[in-house]
Design an enzyme around this catalytic site. Structure first.
Site, short mmCIF file in Angstrom:
data_model
loop_
_atom_site.label_atom_id
_atom_site.label_comp_id
_atom_site.label_asym_id
_atom_site.label_seq_id
_atom_site.Cartn_x
_atom_site.Cartn_y
_atom_site.Cartn_z
N ILE A 1 0.59 -1.52 -0.13
CA ILE A 1 -0.10 0.05 -0.60
C ILE A 1 1.27 1.24 -0.20
O ILE A 1 -0.21 2.51 0.00
CB ILE A 1 -0.79 -0.11 1.31
CG1 ILE A 1 -0.42 0.02 2.56
CG2 ILE A 1 -2.01 -0.51 0.99
CD1 ILE A 1 -0.99 -0.07 3.69
N ARG B 1 5.02 3.12 -0.44
CA ARG B 1 6.97 2.72 -0.21
C ARG B 1 7.02 3.54 -0.41
O ARG B 1 6.97 4.88 -0.87
CB ARG B 1 7.53 2.25 -2.17
CG ARG B 1 8.46 1.74 -2.64
CD ARG B 1 8.82 1.21 -3.45
NE ARG B 1 8.02 0.01 -3.19
CZ ARG B 1 8.89 -1.36 -3.12
NH1 ARG B 1 9.98 -0.96 -2.89
NH2 ARG B 1 8.44 -2.35 -3.11
N ASP C 1 7.43 16.96 9.37
CA ASP C 1 7.25 16.62 7.60
C ASP C 1 6.12 16.45 7.50
O ASP C 1 5.09 15.32 6.66
CB ASP C 1 8.17 15.27 7.66
CG ASP C 1 8.14 14.38 6.23
OD1 ASP C 1 7.56 15.08 5.35
OD2 ASP C 1 8.04 13.17 6.46
N LYS D 1 2.58 17.07 5.41
CA LYS D 1 1.98 17.03 3.95
C LYS D 1 1.45 16.04 3.46
O LYS D 1 1.16 15.45 4.47
CB LYS D 1 3.58 16.64 3.33
CG LYS D 1 4.39 15.01 3.53
CD LYS D 1 5.68 15.33 2.36
CE LYS D 1 6.13 13.81 2.63
NZ LYS D 1 6.81 13.47 2.48
N ASN E 1 0.72 12.86 4.45
CA ASN E 1 1.26 12.44 5.14
C ASN E 1 -0.02 12.26 6.24
O ASN E 1 0.15 12.20 7.84
CB ASN E 1 2.50 12.59 6.05
CG ASN E 1 3.44 11.85 6.00
OD1 ASN E 1 3.53 10.79 5.14
ND2 ASN E 1 4.85 13.08 5.92
#
Length: 508
Positions: free
Chosen positions: A173, A175, A291, A293, A296
């Site tokens: 799901i 990578r 992080d 974004k 995420n």
């Protein structure tokens, strides 16, 4: 219902103005890597007397070449020259008189900042053209490499809670640069989880090992919050590390934004408020997220958000503390990071401003028309220059309150940024843009989300990009030669089981 359009348009309309043939399919000429950029750390270097020092963590007895005392402590205790391998205390590196002994090295791309520090770009190591380097007299000889570790040695006796044999691998799901994410089923309970798989061979650098440990700690902390992806368990094999985490099946905001292009203000307000609560929770516990974004921000089956991926987090930040690591996803990096300044929680509120702008406007605040046709404008350096210097234009179609909150979050001065003043998070709560938000009810998930992902079952993967889900589900066979080179002691104590989730499973 949002995200449902008869003519879905790629949200980066300035770069890809075409219409995809079907939802989830790429536009003609579309390069997904442009907007699904991964975060990374840029190596911070310090130049003194020809040496190029980098902070390192030492796992054996190491001694300072300047004062001869032992280099000790936790974390990255000292500096090591990446050319001649000289070891020194951080406090001693500016006092080193001995010039660097390695004169024949590949060029290192180093940029000085205002503090005399330097940044090494994409190069992660330097290879010498000279003969193999002799061992330094300042450090004792390195011990022999450890023997390969067997699985039964990693999880002895009653400490072993889970292993790969306990899970059925269902589908890929996601990578990234370091990891693959799988949908898996715990065979004993038939519960579905996500499994993040990291090859140890890719994280043998000191800093990489540190971020794996940080991600584990933050996952443990995040298990107590409704808008953060929590941890089920951790285990390892001689070749890999495994994080078993919550499976959030509604897809990420990037996937949905590709269909809708932009969101109504009510919807963007809801997501921004839930994200604010998640960031505030982390900040109260001394964690800078670093992080944020669209990739995420996940949506659960009800439509609530959950932040994931804690590899860029910074732990142990007390009120008033700062850090200086140059890291993040390029489009979301705050100006203070680019200026080489010390920073704190302010960088997360800047990133929330960028993300909120993307939700409301359907594009990045730093997009430049025709940039794809001009190679000079399609580089990270040019993007960073735009972030530092460009005046952010707020679309006229947005309300006064929306424009105000964007200007507040996207203030290039962190002292004046929304969320960074004396009242901190309360300034966000009391901002006119969030006036309609019932914060206590929102935190208790008692506010109905504006959008509920379409799901036909617990294992429905319709909200995940086909580029991942079409991959074959398997782990490559172990390479004994690669495993023999891994220092297994670096990963001692990695195993973990969330006691709360264990008790829930016992009730099944």
């Amino acid at each position: 219902m949002i995200f449902l359009s008869s003519h879905p348009i790629c949200w980066l309309n300035l770069l890809f103005p075409n219409v995809p043939p079907a939802p989830g399919m790429p536009c003609a000429g579309e390069d997904r890597s442009i907007y699904r950029r991964g975060a990374r750390r840029w190596r911070k270097l310090y130049r003194v007397n020809g040496h190029i020092f980098q902070a390192k963590r030492f796992n054996r007895r190491a001694f300072c070449a300047f004062c001869q005392d032992r280099i000790w402590g936790l974390g990255r205790q000292g500096f090591k020259c990446i050319q001649c391998k000289l070891l020194v205390h951080k406090k001693c590196h500016k006092l080193v008189q001995k010039p660097c002994s390695n004169e024949h090295v590949d060029p290192v791309e180093v940029k000085d900042d205002a503090n005399g520090e330097s940044t090494l770009g994409r190069a992660s190591s330097v290879r010498s053209r000279a003969e193999p380097e002799p061992p330094l007299p300042e450090t004792p000889p390195a011990p022999a490499p450890p023997a390969p570790v067997r699985p039964e040695d990693l999880e002895p006796g009653s400490q072993r809670q889970y292993s790969l044999e306990d899970f059925e691998l269902i589908r890929v799901i996601g990578r990234g640069s370091y990891a693959k994410v799988l949908m898996v089923e715990l065979k004993r309970t038939k519960r579905v989880y996500a499994m993040k798989v990291i090859k140890k061979a890719l994280v043998t650098d000191d800093e990489d090992i540190d971020w794996v440990q940080t991600e584990k700690h933050v996952f443990e902390t995040a298990s107590n919050h409704p808008f953060l992806v929590g941890l089920h368990s951790c285990f390892q094999t001689p070749s890999r590390l495994f994080f078993v985490i919550e499976f959030v099946r509604g897809g990420d905001l990037m996937f949905h934004m590709q269909r809708q292009r932009r969101l109504p203000e009510e919807h963007a307000r809801f997501y921004a408020a839930e994200i604010s609560l998640a960031l505030h929770f982390l900040h109260e516990r001394g964690v800078i997220y670093r992080d944020l974004k669209l990739d995420n921000v996940l949506l659960d089956h009800e439509g609530h958000i959950k932040l994931t991926d804690y590899g860029m987090c910074k732990e142990g930040v007390r009120p008033g503390d700062t850090t200086s690591t140059f890291c993040g996803t390029p489009n979301y990096i705050a100006p203070e990071i680019l200026r080489g300044e010390e920073y704190g929680f302010s960088v997360d509120w800047w990133a929330l401003g960028v993300l909120t702008y993307e939700m409301l406007a359907g594009r990045s605040p730093f997009d430049i028309a025709q940039a794809a046709d001009n190679p000079d404008q399609n580089t990270e350096d040019y993007l960073f220059q735009v972030i530092l210097e460009k005046t952010i234009r707020i679309p006229r179609s947005l309300s006064v309150k929306a424009a105000s909150v964007l200007k507040g979050f996207l203030n290039k001065n962190p002292v004046e940024r929304l969320g960074c003043g004396e009242n901190g998070f309360l300034d966000i709560v009391n901002h006119p843009f969030f006036k309609s938000i019932e914060w206590e009810m929102l935190e208790q998930k008692q506010v109905v989300p504006p959008f509920k992902p379409r799901l036909e079952g617990e294992r429905d993967l319709a909200n995940f990009p086909p580029e991942f889900t079409d991959e074959p589900v398997h782990l490559t066979p172990d390479n004994d030669t690669v495993i023999a080179d891994i220092d297994q002691s670096e990963f001692e104590g990695f195993e973990y089981v969330n006691p709360l989730l264990m008790s829930l499973e016992d009730c099944v």
